[in-house]
Design an enzyme around this catalytic site. Structure first.
Site, PDB file in Angstrom:
ATOM      1  N   SER A 149     -19.521   1.018   9.562  1.00 14.43           N
ATOM      2  CA  SER A 149     -18.326   1.860   9.653  1.00 14.43           C
ATOM      3  C   SER A 149     -18.161   2.689   8.391  1.00 14.43           C
ATOM      4  O   SER A 149     -18.534   2.255   7.297  1.00 14.43           O
ATOM      5  CB  SER A 149     -17.085   0.980   9.847  1.00 14.43           C
ATOM      6  OG  SER A 149     -15.898   1.729   9.698  1.00 14.43           O
TER       7      SER A 149
ATOM      8  N   TYR B 245     -11.531  -5.598   7.779  1.00 16.62           N
ATOM      9  CA  TYR B 245     -12.484  -4.992   8.714  1.00 16.62           C
ATOM     10  C   TYR B 245     -13.636  -4.349   7.946  1.00 16.62           C
ATOM     11  O   TYR B 245     -14.817  -4.582   8.246  1.00 16.62           O
ATOM     12  CB  TYR B 245     -11.784  -3.957   9.577  1.00 16.62           C
ATOM     13  CG  TYR B 245     -12.721  -3.102  10.397  1.00 16.62           C
ATOM     14  CD1 TYR B 245     -13.444  -3.657  11.452  1.00 16.62           C
ATOM     15  CD2 TYR B 245     -12.901  -1.751  10.113  1.00 16.62           C
ATOM     16  CE1 TYR B 245     -14.321  -2.889  12.204  1.00 16.62           C
ATOM     17  CE2 TYR B 245     -13.774  -0.973  10.863  1.00 16.62           C
ATOM     18  CZ  TYR B 245     -14.477  -1.538  11.900  1.00 16.62           C
ATOM     19  OH  TYR B 245     -15.350  -0.776  12.635  1.00 16.62           O
TER      20      TYR B 245
END
Length: 351
Positions: free
Chosen positions: A142, A167
């Protein structure tokens, strides 16, 4: 090629599976179909792949009624025994791991879900690749791994040691775990740092649908950091093209390393790429395009920055261009137009 694609009830996984199936690959899809967001959207995506909701049973492979080269299994990545049994039975040529607990802000509320899925689940994928001789693994990272990094555009050689959400920390961990298995066991691993993916069948917890819903229902949209934000919005088809290039070209060891090894390459068969549009758009310009496509002006509530968020994202994609002649083809206006056409049809929105 026989490919396991995890997360095929999800946004990117669905589109990737469809692309691979249409070019003739054999695809086994996997998803636990959790309720992080509306499961009806997930089942609708699977239905597009010929996987019918009433036939889905946990840990049972079912065949598509649309693609003869497609099977699907409802399974949780964190279940080690189930994952091993699937790998032993199916004997995959390649794996693309897109399944993960997504969402930056949700990681502030439910951190344990991220460890179960993104850490334990990814370890199970790595171990299964090792034990069942799968030498070609690609996986979702990501753009959030760049964290507090202020240098723009983000380069894969930039430091990513200061994440600002759990995350992001799990995705950075995935990259380091993958490198370990590339080094120890010769598994070709390629991490893909996605930048703000949007398009038809997108996630309802992302800005395009959140904003579209609010505009359509005459509700305020929450504009964080008072609108002083920009994102490297990347259309889903461009993302999928990049992933397919990576699946078809497993990472190789780099034999011309300098004294200081860049973080995105290695003497092991390991690689990291950014996949983005490399053309950031200001948030207020993005909202303007949505307003035009929906045919209605947004009511805006301007708010401070949210915890765990960043002001700007901007992908340096020179490595993808150099290695694969990669080029994003869909501009934001056309992409948003395609998205709104799908959105109105799927959610039955009338002006």
């Amino acid at each position: 090629m026989k490919i396991l694609v995890t997360g095929t009830a999800g946004f990117i996984g669905f589109h990737l599976a469809k692309k691979l199936l249409e070019r003739g690959d054999e695809v086994v899809g996997l998803d636990n179909i959790n309720d992080y967001y509306d499961v009806n959207l997930k089942y609708a995506r699977l239905n597009e792949l010929g996987i019918l909701q009433n036939e889905i049973t946990s840990n049972k492979l079912i065949k598509s009624d649309k693609y003869p080269n497609h099977k699907f299994i409802k399974m949780d990545l964190s279940n080690t025994n189930d994952i091993n049994a699937l790998f032993e039975k199916e004997k995959f040529d390649a794996v693309c791991n897109l399944a993960a607990q997504a969402g930056v802000r949700y990681s502030l509320e439910n951190p344990h879900a991220y460890i179960d899925s993104n850490i334990k689940g990814f370890l199970n994928i790595l171990e299964a690749c090792r034990n069942f001789n799968v030498k070609n693994l690609s996986y979702a990272s990501s753009s959030s791994v760049y964290g507090l990094n202020k240098s723009q555009p983000f380069k894969t050689t930039d430091h990513t040691d200061h994440p600002i959400s759990l995350y992001a920390a799990t995705k950075k961990s995935n990259e380091m775990m993958a490198h370990t298995y590339s080094h120890l066991y010769g598994i070709s691993t390629t991490g893909l740092r996605f930048f703000t993916v949007y398009g038809p069948w997108g996630r309802p917890d992302m800005a395009p649908i959140i904003f579209a819903n609010a505009i359509s229902q005459n509700k305020d949209i929450k504009v964080f950091n008072h609108g002083n934000m920009s994102r490297d919005f990347t259309y889903i088809d461009d993302i999928v093209d990049g992933i397919v290039n990576v699946i078809d070209n497993p990472a190789k060891p780099c034999i011309n390393l300098e004294d200081i090894i860049p973080s995105d390459i290695s003497s092991a068969p390991y690689r990291i790429y950014n996949i983005g549009n490399s053309s950031p758009t200001k948030l207020m310009d993005f909202i303007s395009i949505l307003e035009k496509e929906i045919g209605k002006e947004a009511k805006k509530e301007f708010l401070p920055m949210q915890d765990g968020d960043v002001e700007s994202t901007f992908a340096d994609i020179n490595d993808l261009i150099k290695d694969f002649n990669y080029k994003p083809n869909i501009n934001l206006s056309d992409g948003i137009g395609n998205f709104i056409k799908w959105y109105k049809g799927f959610y039955k929105i009338t002006n």
